[in-house]
Design an enzyme around this catalytic site. Sequence first.
Site, mmCIF file in Angstrom:
data_model
loop_
_atom_site.group_PDB
_atom_site.id
_atom_site.type_symbol
_atom_site.label_atom_id
_atom_site.label_comp_id
_atom_site.label_asym_id
_atom_site.label_seq_id
_atom_site.Cartn_x
_atom_site.Cartn_y
_atom_site.Cartn_z
ATOM 1 N N ASP A 54 33.925 59.326 109.770
ATOM 2 C CA ASP A 54 32.816 58.880 108.937
ATOM 3 C C ASP A 54 31.623 59.789 109.298
ATOM 4 O OD1 ASP A 54 30.848 57.030 107.720
ATOM 5 O OD2 ASP A 54 30.385 56.575 109.811
ATOM 6 N N ASP A 248 31.922 53.689 112.328
ATOM 7 C CA ASP A 248 30.999 52.777 113.012
ATOM 8 C C ASP A 248 30.443 51.668 112.130
ATOM 9 O OD1 ASP A 248 29.421 54.514 111.417
ATOM 10 O OD2 ASP A 248 27.673 53.838 112.538
ATOM 11 N N ASP A 252 33.198 50.844 107.144
ATOM 12 C CA ASP A 252 34.334 51.569 107.713
ATOM 13 C C ASP A 252 35.478 50.635 108.131
ATOM 14 O OD1 ASP A 252 33.025 54.019 107.489
ATOM 15 O OD2 ASP A 252 31.979 53.702 109.378
HETATM 16 P P1 ADP Z 1 27.708 56.332 104.474
HETATM 17 O O1 ADP Z 1 29.167 56.475 104.181
HETATM 18 O O2 ADP Z 1 27.074 57.685 104.657
HETATM 19 O O3 ADP Z 1 27.414 55.396 105.624
HETATM 20 P P2 ADP Z 1 26.881 54.423 102.311
HETATM 21 O O4 ADP Z 1 28.150 54.159 101.614
HETATM 22 O O5 ADP Z 1 26.283 53.306 103.091
HETATM 23 O O6 ADP Z 1 26.954 55.789 103.167
HETATM 24 O O7 ADP Z 1 25.792 54.904 101.238
HETATM 25 C C1 ADP Z 1 26.070 56.017 100.419
HETATM 26 C C2 ADP Z 1 24.816 56.530 99.765
HETATM 27 O O8 ADP Z 1 24.221 55.541 98.932
HETATM 28 C C3 ADP Z 1 23.725 56.923 100.725
HETATM 29 O O9 ADP Z 1 23.894 58.223 101.203
HETATM 30 C C4 ADP Z 1 22.476 56.780 99.868
HETATM 31 O O10 ADP Z 1 22.286 57.922 99.088
HETATM 32 C C5 ADP Z 1 22.820 55.625 98.961
HETATM 33 N N1 ADP Z 1 22.270 54.369 99.477
HETATM 34 C C6 ADP Z 1 22.942 53.371 100.076
HETATM 35 N N2 ADP Z 1 22.138 52.359 100.416
HETATM 36 C C7 ADP Z 1 20.890 52.726 100.037
HETATM 37 C C8 ADP Z 1 19.583 52.116 100.105
HETATM 38 N N3 ADP Z 1 19.371 50.923 100.660
HETATM 39 N N4 ADP Z 1 18.554 52.809 99.588
HETATM 40 C C9 ADP Z 1 18.744 54.011 99.037
HETATM 41 N N5 ADP Z 1 19.918 54.635 98.934
HETATM 42 C C10 ADP Z 1 20.985 54.017 99.420
HETATM 43 MG MG MG Z 2 28.740 55.211 109.357
#
Ligand code: ADP
Ligand code: MG
Length: 353
Positions: A54, A248, A252
């Site tokens: 991740d 983490d 995931d």
């Molecule tokens: P990761 O796999 O990197 O942990 P997430 O699946 O949680 O990412 O989120 C993917 C994308 O969605 C982020 O990179 C961001 O662009 C957008 N995103 C998610 N949550 C938010 C939020 N609260 N505010 C703004 N953008 C968000």
């Molecule tokens: Mg992560």
Amino acid sequence: VGVTVLVIACPCSLGLAVPIALMVGSGMGAKRGILIRKGEAIQTMKKVKIVVFDKTGTITKGKPEVTDISSKGKEQRLLEIAGSLEKLSEHPIARAVVEKANLKKYLSVKKFKVLRGRGVEGMIGTKSAVIGNMTLMNEKKISIKGFESDIERFENEGKTTMIVAENKKVMGVIAVADAVKEDSMIAIRALHERGYRTVMITGDNERTAKAIAKQVGIKEVIANVLPEDKAKKVEELQKRGFVAFVGDGINDAPALKQANVGIAMGTGTDIAIEAGDLVLAKGSLIGVVQTINLSKATFRKIKQNLFWAFAYNVVAIPVAVAGLLHPIIAELAMALSSITVVTNANLLRRKRI
Ligand code: ADP
Ligand code: MG
């Protein structure tokens, strides 16, 4: 002769051979912050060919900070909207925005909604407000005209960009950077040297993901993956061989379960830790390399132990049956075989993991 045969045929060292090696192995792991939650994991680990990581919080520190704001002069209003919306979200990115906005008073948000893996939205006064990634803007048919080049630049620098829009009109862009952990690159290099295939998987956009992957030396990137699809991507990779997934976050957990070996960061969420077969207490990717080394070393010991345990019996039983062995010698031989196995297992501690 009867007593000698009975004594020599006792399989005590055989019974000790495997558990004692596993015990020493898991003890060594614990000392290095590798907690084995499922015993089989150490066995499965040696069959793993592909290691999937991740991005956020695993390869990177997971502590994003706002680095750039592009707003064409409406920065205060932009921060007010972004800060008020993100105040209600628990995403690490949201925390960074709230911190940056540093508002004394938050605007009231109605109909707040988390759009998982994309962003958040709500009503501020009579206007609709959204903040999120490109996928979300496409979904909502919000044009990012005027900000394309800024977005591209930020993303090429490995920053995650969020677009803020009010009433479907783009107001500006907020970029956050999440630094790569110091030892991620060393760990990835060590995996490549050992012949592993590494893959990075993330919900973030392709450009940012590639920039981060490049920093640590990963060539394969799967970006724009929605939280619910991470496990599916792991399943696809499993057609090519055994997969270890390192993660983490809450998002995931399904992938950690799906993988042949799930490795959770001890610094991550409880849900991820609960889903992992192994936990790296220190949250460093070096732990992945150590786990592989430990798994291989432990298995070598198990094999050696089984050899010694069998060897004693195979050699001694025919001799005993032939009446050529005194019962006392048989006793000594049996004690010695157990001692051999235990000592051999303890030699594992000398190994540099
Ligand atoms: P990761 O796999 O990197 O942990 P997430 O699946 O949680 O990412 O989120 C993917 C994308 O969605 C982020 O990179 C961001 O662009 C957008 N995103 C998610 N949550 C938010 C939020 N609260 N505010 C703004 N953008 C968000
Ligand atoms: Mg992560």
